[in-house]
Motif scaffolding. Structure first.
Motif, PDB file in Angstrom:
ATOM      1  N   UNK A 434       1.243  -1.035   0.225  1.00 26.55           N
ATOM      2  CA  UNK A 434       0.011  -0.075   0.201  1.00 26.55           C
ATOM      3  C   UNK A 434       1.031   1.531  -0.084  1.00 26.55           C
ATOM      4  N   UNK A 435       0.584   2.448  -0.660  1.00 26.75           N
ATOM      5  CA  UNK A 435       0.960   4.012  -0.646  1.00 26.75           C
ATOM      6  C   UNK A 435       1.098   4.280  -0.019  1.00 26.75           C
ATOM      7  N   UNK A 436       0.002   4.342   0.560  1.00 26.72           N
ATOM      8  CA  UNK A 436      -0.266   5.415   1.694  1.00 26.72           C
ATOM      9  C   UNK A 436      -0.216   4.272   2.987  1.00 26.72           C
ATOM     10  N   UNK A 439       5.270   4.111   8.807  1.00 21.15           N
ATOM     11  CA  UNK A 439       6.589   3.925   7.774  1.00 21.15           C
ATOM     12  C   UNK A 439       6.759   3.072   9.064  1.00 21.15           C
ATOM     13  N   UNK A 440       6.129   2.337   9.672  1.00 21.32           N
ATOM     14  CA  UNK A 440       6.001   1.481  11.009  1.00 21.32           C
ATOM     15  C   UNK A 440       5.126   0.730  10.066  1.00 21.32           C
ATOM     16  N   UNK A 441       4.718   0.334   8.788  1.00 18.37           N
ATOM     17  CA  UNK A 441       3.852  -0.495   8.546  1.00 18.37           C
ATOM     18  C   UNK A 441       4.259  -1.928   7.250  1.00 18.37           C
ATOM     19  N   UNK A 442       3.673  -3.300   8.254  1.00 23.20           N
ATOM     20  CA  UNK A 442       4.608  -3.489   6.693  1.00 23.20           C
ATOM     21  C   UNK A 442       4.019  -4.452   6.007  1.00 23.20           C
ATOM     22  N   UNK A 443       2.919  -4.231   5.882  1.00 26.60           N
ATOM     23  CA  UNK A 443       2.061  -4.517   5.331  1.00 26.60           C
ATOM     24  C   UNK A 443       2.162  -4.518   3.856  1.00 26.60           C
TER      25      UNK A 443
END
Length: 537
Positions: A434-436, A439-443
């Protein structure tokens, strides 16, 4: 009392009888042959240490006072945590007081007195419920390392109770053992370079980490959400299984069961495509917690920075049995990516419109309702559940994004970056981010989709095909975690949609430019005609 600190987890002391003398005189009454008492700090307050027996696994013989039991040989195997050792005893028919049993040893303390080396450990019986008595679990050992016929040998003596009494050397005790290193335990094959060129791989949900050693022969797997270890032997139940049952799992036990060590034992087959290896089947020795055995593993190269793994679940004692009953059609895949993913061109560039049968009538009715000015605009609730209306694949200048258009005012576009793709069994798989995201999201999402003709004509009528640009239907599902093969695109998944093709990015842009030109020309003609009529007046 005369107290000696042997280790931070071991105290030993001697004492006198209780007599009425001065303090200066009473301590002089401690004789050299006074009884020695030992105090062991209990686990888990006692922090485990690395066991001093290096180069496991071992074969060993043992003696309980009625003769050596050396055939069949017993085995000692290491755990993923080097503070643990599993002892698998075999019964000798001609030796009394021997039995088949499995013990797990946790090393808690070591020290040295002169040339004598001591070890204190906690022993649990693998095939019995742990005893409530500390006296049955803690033992003291004396061990000695030797070299015999170019092999490392450990002679070990074990105390009869939770003291260090009754053992004088590594050859005299309530029970004695002799460990020998195993020759050629593994063929020490290496994992292929197309796997180990990236030493660290991650699962799509970032919960599993796969790290290869510098020599490419060992793989370490760390799982943040560990499952119960596989029971490799019917007569062995690890502490982890018992603690799962009774809800007493400690942090140390959870850590050891979150790690797996995999050693390449032998390569069975490889398949190539365009002179490049795309698949390799390996027999590997896996250690998970204190269970170990041989498994079958298959690695697939999907893209430069995307691989997949299939693995058998049952541990085998014999490496020849690891892949004997392995069926790739029934084993799930684990999708792995590198830590340095970069955007790549998305497959099947073009514009797509949501098929009308994808939009429930209730949603269409809500969208057609007029908006009342007095009520502040809010994001419709359906916008929070992937309520897409159209799809643009690679229509941005970089051709590396998939853009989903939504009816939401606040979030009109949801974008995903493409990182790698492959085609398998008439199905396409694309790794996206996902582009949006934060910064801490590793999806990471695995986009799974199929392409088919929207209205295929019978073969004898020479109908249109995908190759000659006929209209087609794109059935798409977004999945978290792995690119599961049981997903039906457009039907199952974290979300699923069906789209119809609406031309390529260039074609639509050209049509849009031509349309704009016609509108502009018509407007100019209307303006000129109006001015001419004004002049006539």
């Amino acid at each position: 009392m005369a107290i000696h600190v042997k280790h931070q987890s071991v105290l030993q002391y001697k004492e006198t009888d209780c007599v009425r003398v001065s303090p200066q005189e009473i301590c002089a009454g401690i004789s050299g042959d006074a009884p020695l008492y030992s105090m062991f700090r209990k686990y888990p307050e006692a922090k485990p240490i690395a066991c001093p027996f290096k180069s496991a696994p071992f074969t060993f013989s043992y003696n309980r006072g009625s003769g050596d039991c050396s055939g069949p040989v017993s085995k000692a195997e290491s755990c993923t945590d080097d503070s643990r050792l599993v002892l698998k005893y075999q019964a000798c028919p001609d030796v009394p007081s021997t039995e088949s049993n499995v013990e797990e040893l946790i090393c808690l303390a070591t020290w040295k007195e002169g040339s004598t080396r001591y070890l204190v450990g906690r022993i649990t019986q693998g095939n019995r419920r742990p005893s409530a008595s500390d006296e049955d679990q803690y033992r003291c050992f004396i061990y000695q390392r030797d070299i015999e016929a170019n092999k490392v040998v450990y002679n070990i003596a074990q105390s009869a109770d939770a003291t260090c009494n009754g053992i004088q050397s590594a050859f005299e005790g309530s029970k004695t053992m002799k460990f020998k290193t195993v020759d050629n335990h593994h063929n020490r094959c290496k994992f292929p370079t197309w796997i180990t060129d990236h030493h660290t791989w991650l699962s799509l949900d970032h919960k599993k980490t796969f790290k290869f050693s510098q020599r490419n022969a060992t793989l370490k797997i760390v799982d943040e959400d560990p499952k119960p270890v596989i029971k490799a032997h019917e007569n062995y139940v690890s502490d982890f299984v018992w603690n799962r049952e009774f809800g007493m799992e400690s942090q140390e036990q959870r850590k050891q069961n979150s790690e797996m060590r995999v050693i390449c034992h032998g390569i069975l087959q490889q398949s190539t495509e365009h002179k490049k290896v795309q698949m390799v089947q390996i027999v590997a020795h896996m250690t998970h917690g204190c269970n170990s055995g041989y498994v079958c593993m298959v690695f697939y190269k999907r893209d430069n920075k995307v691989i997949e793994i299939q693995q058998s679940e049952q541990y085998e004692e014999n490496p020849d049995d690891a892949c004997r009953y392995f069926d790739p059609a029934t084993v799930p895949f684990t999708t792995l990516i590198t830590t340095t993913l970069k955007p790549k061109k998305c497959p099947h560039l073009g514009r797509y419109t949501l098929a009308s049968n994808n939009i429930p009538s209730e949603k269409r009715r809500k969208r057609q309702q007029p908006v009342i000015d007095q009520i502040p605009a809010v994001t419709p609730p359906e916008c929070e559940s992937h309520d897409y209306e159209s799809l643009l694949v690679g229509c941005s200048p970089t051709q590396e994004q998939m853009e989903f258009k939504t009816p939401c005012v606040d979030h009109p576009t949801v974008g995903y970056s493409c990182h790698g793709s492959w085609y398998e069994n008439n199905t396409y798989y694309v790794i996206t981010t996902p582009i949006a995201r934060k910064s801490t999201d590793n999806i990471r999402y695995c986009m799974i989709y199929t392409l088919s003709l929207l209205n295929p004509a019978p073969p004898n009528e020479g109908g249109a095909s995908l190759r000659n640009g006929g209209p087609h239907l794109l059935r798409l599902s977004g999945v978290l975690g792995n690119c599961n093969r049981d997903i039906i695109p457009g039907v199952k998944g974290n979300w699923a949609f069906n789209f119809t093709s609406d031309g390529s990015c260039d074609e639509t842009s050209a049509m849009s430019s031509a349309s704009n030109y016609l509108i502009t020309s018509a407007s100019a003609f209307t303006l000129t005609l109006t001015a001419f009529l004004v002049i006539l007046r």
